[in-house]
Write an enzyme that holds these catalytic residues in place. Sequence first.
Site, mmCIF file in Angstrom:
data_model
loop_
_atom_site.group_PDB
_atom_site.id
_atom_site.type_symbol
_atom_site.label_atom_id
_atom_site.label_comp_id
_atom_site.label_asym_id
_atom_site.label_seq_id
_atom_site.Cartn_x
_atom_site.Cartn_y
_atom_site.Cartn_z
ATOM 1 N N HIS A 18 43.607 45.918 33.793
ATOM 2 C CA HIS A 18 43.053 45.717 33.834
ATOM 3 C C HIS A 18 41.748 45.087 34.844
ATOM 4 O O HIS A 18 41.270 44.399 35.223
ATOM 5 C CB HIS A 18 43.066 44.521 32.565
ATOM 6 C CG HIS A 18 43.356 44.982 31.160
ATOM 7 N ND1 HIS A 18 44.837 44.649 30.754
ATOM 8 C CD2 HIS A 18 43.260 46.856 30.604
ATOM 9 C CE1 HIS A 18 44.533 45.180 28.916
ATOM 10 N NE2 HIS A 18 43.524 46.307 29.429
ATOM 11 N N LYS A 42 45.520 46.007 15.440
ATOM 12 C CA LYS A 42 46.093 45.612 13.720
ATOM 13 C C LYS A 42 46.787 44.330 13.796
ATOM 14 O O LYS A 42 46.804 43.125 12.696
ATOM 15 C CB LYS A 42 46.508 46.850 12.530
ATOM 16 C CG LYS A 42 46.303 47.214 12.208
ATOM 17 C CD LYS A 42 46.606 49.199 12.405
ATOM 18 C CE LYS A 42 45.673 50.544 13.447
ATOM 19 N NZ LYS A 42 46.369 51.206 13.581
ATOM 20 N N ARG A 91 44.255 56.151 32.836
ATOM 21 C CA ARG A 91 45.354 55.996 33.550
ATOM 22 C C ARG A 91 46.261 57.822 33.381
ATOM 23 O O ARG A 91 46.706 57.769 34.661
ATOM 24 C CB ARG A 91 46.309 55.613 33.044
ATOM 25 C CG ARG A 91 45.782 53.694 33.361
ATOM 26 C CD ARG A 91 46.530 53.169 32.118
ATOM 27 N NE ARG A 91 46.242 53.696 30.843
ATOM 28 C CZ ARG A 91 46.776 52.108 29.572
ATOM 29 N NH1 ARG A 91 47.716 52.083 29.431
ATOM 30 N NH2 ARG A 91 46.741 53.597 28.975
#
Length: 160
Positions: A18, A42, A91
């Site tokens: 990231h 979640k 990726r």
Amino acid sequence: MTRTAIYPGSFDPPTRGHEDLIRRSLRLADRVIVAVAVNSAKQPLFAVEERLAMLRAAVPDEPNVSFESFDGLLAEFAVRVGATLIVRGLRAVSDFEYEFQMALMNRRLHPSLETVFLVPAVDLTYLSSSLVREVARYGGDVSGLVPASVADALTARFRP
Ligand code: PNS
């Protein structure tokens, strides 16, 4: 004209992949907003505020990068903050279908938004937040795969 890109994700937790993408995004835009989705994962390991703090600590040296959280639709948030580009990392082939669907849906929601895909540094291509979480959970060494602030937070979470 200032070009603003938005780099959205769950970032649970942020990885060096990231971080790499945030820095690469600055080559495309004058301003990059890293946007942490409030409700995408979640059962997140880290709260949104923790993820924002880890991201800020990972990229403290780029004045044109800002960090925000958002709830609801990414396309709405992107338009609200003046972004014209959505940046996502690709990726592997396995990422493609999901990313393709999201890009088309976001364009349908707001035709002015373009999605661009960036490829991370080759030594980071196998990296994902979910793998990092799993390795850290079972005591594996993730230093070097995540920013130092994230390594510390993972140690505190799993080996208090
Ligand atoms: O890091 P992730 O989990 O792959 O990021 C996915 C994310 C947060 C970018 C995506 O789930 C998202 O945009 N969520 C916000 C809600 C939304 O707009 N959903 C429709 C996407 S087409």
